[in-house]
Motif scaffolding. Structure first.
Motif, PDB file in Angstrom:
ATOM      1  N   HIS A 140       5.578 -12.829  16.929  1.00 16.20           N
ATOM      2  CA  HIS A 140       5.870 -14.008  15.913  1.00 16.20           C
ATOM      3  C   HIS A 140       6.169 -13.108  14.420  1.00 16.20           C
ATOM      4  N   ILE A 141       7.110 -13.888  13.814  1.00 15.57           N
ATOM      5  CA  ILE A 141       7.288 -13.520  12.231  1.00 15.57           C
ATOM      6  C   ILE A 141       6.042 -14.242  11.322  1.00 15.57           C
ATOM      7  N   ILE A 142       5.436 -13.365  10.660  1.00 15.34           N
ATOM      8  CA  ILE A 142       4.341 -14.084   9.900  1.00 15.34           C
ATOM      9  C   ILE A 142       5.004 -14.335   8.648  1.00 15.34           C
ATOM     10  N   GLN A 143       5.832 -13.308   7.948  1.00 17.58           N
ATOM     11  CA  GLN A 143       6.493 -13.579   6.829  1.00 17.58           C
ATOM     12  C   GLN A 143       7.789 -12.507   6.508  1.00 17.58           C
ATOM     13  N   MET A 144       8.587 -13.148   5.736  1.00 23.42           N
ATOM     14  CA  MET A 144       9.839 -12.415   5.725  1.00 23.42           C
ATOM     15  C   MET A 144      10.341 -12.318   4.261  1.00 23.42           C
ATOM     16  N   GLY A 145      10.613 -11.324   3.641  1.00 27.98           N
ATOM     17  CA  GLY A 145      10.995 -11.230   2.256  1.00 27.98           C
ATOM     18  C   GLY A 145      11.045  -9.779   1.699  1.00 27.98           C
ATOM     19  N   THR A 146      11.251  -9.782   0.371  1.00 28.28           N
ATOM     20  CA  THR A 146      11.338  -8.395  -0.034  1.00 28.28           C
ATOM     21  C   THR A 146       9.969  -7.527  -0.220  1.00 28.28           C
ATOM     22  N   PRO A 147      10.056  -6.345  -0.261  1.00 30.05           N
ATOM     23  CA  PRO A 147       8.621  -5.801  -0.659  1.00 30.05           C
ATOM     24  C   PRO A 147       7.647  -6.388  -1.598  1.00 30.05           C
ATOM     25  N   GLN A 148       8.435  -6.661  -2.828  1.00 26.26           N
ATOM     26  CA  GLN A 148       7.565  -7.257  -3.939  1.00 26.26           C
ATOM     27  C   GLN A 148       7.115  -8.881  -3.577  1.00 26.26           C
ATOM     28  N   ASP A 149       7.807  -9.492  -3.086  1.00 27.76           N
ATOM     29  CA  ASP A 149       7.500 -10.820  -2.541  1.00 27.76           C
ATOM     30  C   ASP A 149       6.318 -10.835  -1.724  1.00 27.76           C
ATOM     31  N   ILE A 150       6.347  -9.985  -0.665  1.00 26.06           N
ATOM     32  CA  ILE A 150       5.211  -9.869   0.302  1.00 26.06           C
ATOM     33  C   ILE A 150       4.055  -9.264  -0.229  1.00 26.06           C
ATOM     34  N   TYR A 151       4.119  -8.090  -0.929  1.00 28.91           N
ATOM     35  CA  TYR A 151       2.814  -7.873  -1.535  1.00 28.91           C
ATOM     36  C   TYR A 151       2.417  -8.622  -2.438  1.00 28.91           C
ATOM     37  N   GLU A 152       3.291  -9.119  -3.462  1.00 31.43           N
ATOM     38  CA  GLU A 152       2.409  -9.738  -4.560  1.00 31.43           C
ATOM     39  C   GLU A 152       2.321 -11.363  -4.272  1.00 31.43           C
ATOM     40  N   ARG A 153       3.196 -11.789  -3.437  1.00 32.97           N
ATOM     41  CA  ARG A 153       3.106 -13.485  -2.785  1.00 32.97           C
ATOM     42  C   ARG A 153       2.956 -13.482  -1.573  1.00 32.97           C
ATOM     43  N   PRO A 154       2.060 -13.135  -0.785  1.00 30.80           N
ATOM     44  CA  PRO A 154       1.701 -13.141   0.399  1.00 30.80           C
ATOM     45  C   PRO A 154       1.617 -14.618   0.824  1.00 30.80           C
ATOM     46  N   VAL A 155       1.914 -15.274   2.198  1.00 27.70           N
ATOM     47  CA  VAL A 155       1.893 -16.532   2.247  1.00 27.70           C
ATOM     48  C   VAL A 155       0.969 -16.741   3.626  1.00 27.70           C
ATOM     49  N   HIS A 156       0.354 -15.595   4.058  1.00 25.64           N
ATOM     50  CA  HIS A 156      -0.610 -15.641   5.207  1.00 25.64           C
ATOM     51  C   HIS A 156      -1.473 -14.710   5.067  1.00 25.64           C
ATOM     52  N   PRO A 157      -2.860 -14.991   5.377  1.00 24.49           N
ATOM     53  CA  PRO A 157      -3.961 -13.942   5.194  1.00 24.49           C
ATOM     54  C   PRO A 157      -3.612 -12.602   5.865  1.00 24.49           C
ATOM     55  N   PHE A 158      -2.932 -12.540   7.146  1.00 24.64           N
ATOM     56  CA  PHE A 158      -2.520 -11.563   7.698  1.00 24.64           C
ATOM     57  C   PHE A 158      -1.613 -10.694   6.901  1.00 24.64           C
TER      58      PHE A 158
END
Length: 363
Positions: free
Chosen positions: A217-235
């Motif tokens: 499954h896709i947990i999150q998709m975004g820019t590196p900065q988005d995923i590092y600074e604004r994760p939307v899932h604990p994984f």
């Protein structure tokens, strides 16, 4: 113009879905990374795009052309897709010279000899191996062999470049160097690239966007900065850059963007709530080690902890601290004395999530 669209793509092996109904759109010239632990489905996705593995359901379209459509019975073979592929194992022909290895794809495409020679020369110059044209793969280092594999993949100017953990066989020093020139070549040629890795630092440093995957499954998709600074899932929070996951609390207050989680000893943490939460439900807090402070911060969460030993890492110390039975890792220029003390966590750096039901999933 959109280069690649994966729609509701699924690959099943019996009752197991290696990839499960994933949807990804890749723009022209983009460097997209599929990131996740072993078995998450990233290499299966890449193989499906390349035509090396046939999905069970869904569609793959590239530049307006249908490459795969399960419902319509369309499945173009790899040679009809014309993509450049670089694997973890470089798959060089040991009996061929460097220039012959690079030239092979042009011969298969029946490119005339003068044009072949010109393109091979350009590709070897691009990867810095012009002086090694007459050598054999066995006479090259691992890093040089990796460059030959890349030159072979780009010599025919593919519309899409697919890379499956191509740097994993290199040592740490060479990996860092390879990241720079690989990204530079992708930009110089204007290639659309899809890159597979489990290395978080590699993904953060090279990608325009990252697709975080787990269990197909896709947990999150975004820019590196988005995923590092604004994760939307604990994984996402724990896999990208690592984070402390503080469990054992329940939601005592909740609003549209914030929540408060209270623990059994009465201590509480107020933070950002990326996902919907219900009052009274269990929850956990994600906070990165570098965001835990040892000096007072105004309006931050103040917590009583028990400090454990610290390890010297050169430019900083890494120390453990215990909030009840929960072990935390923190980073500081100077460690706190062992024993009881306080830490401060800014509200913006405390992310509160529902429990991760698949936290023990090893895929």
């Amino acid at each position: 113009m959109t280069d690649l669209v994966l729609s509701d793509l699924t690959r099943s092996y019996g009752a197991i879905n290696a990839i499960d109904n994933i949807n990804i759109t890749v723009g022209a010239g983009e460097f997209l990374t599929l990131l996740g632990p072993s078995g998450c489905g990233k290499s299966t996705t890449l193989a499906a795009i390349a035509g090396l593995d046939q999905p069970t359901h869904g569609r793959i379209n590239f530049a307006g052309r249908t490459l795969f459509d399960a419902a319509a019975g369309i499945a173009l073979p790899p040679e009809a897709r014309g993509f450049g592929v670089v694997f973890q194992s470089y798959a060089l022909w040991p009996h061929m010279t460097v220039e012959d290895n690079v030239c092979l794809s042009l011969k298969l495409r029946k490119v005339a000899a003068p044009e072949r020679n010109r393109r091979v020369g350009e590709a070897l110059e691009l990867v810095g191996l012009t002086a090694y044209a007459k050598r054999y793969p066995g006479e090259l280092s691992g890093g040089q062999q990796q460059r030959v594999a890349l030159a072979r993949a780009v010599v025919f100017r593919p519309a899409l470049l697919l890379l499956d953990e191509p740097l994993s066989n290199l040592d740490a020093q060479l990996r860092q160097e390879a990241r720079v020139w690989l990204k530079s070549i992708q930009r110089e040629l204007g290639l659309t690239a899809i890159y597979v890795t489990h290395d978080q630092e590699e993904a953060l440093s090279m990608s325009d966007r990252i697709v975080v995957m787990r269990g197909g499954h896709i947990i999150q998709m975004g820019t590196p900065q988005d995923i590092y600074e604004r994760p939307v899932h604990p994984f996402s929070a724990s896999f990208i850059g690592s984070a402390n996951l503080i469990a054992g609390g329940s939601v005592s207050e909740v609003s549209e963007q914030e929540a408060v989680i209270t623990f059994g000893d009465g201590q509480a943490i107020r933070g950002v709530a990326p996902l919907p939460l219900q009052s009274g439900s269990p929850a956990l807090v994600a906070v990165r080690p570098q965001n835990i402070r040892l000096a007072e911060v105004p309006d931050a969460n103040r917590l009583l902890v028990r400090f454990g030993p610290a390890n010297y890492l050169g430019d900083r110390f890494e120390q453990e601290a215990f909030l009840g039975e929960c072990r935390l890792r923190l980073q500081a220029i100077r460690p706190a004395p062992e024993g009881q003390g306080n830490i401060w966590i800014d509200r913006a750096n405390a992310l509160i999530f529902p429990p991760d039901e698949r936290a023990k999933d090893k895929t």
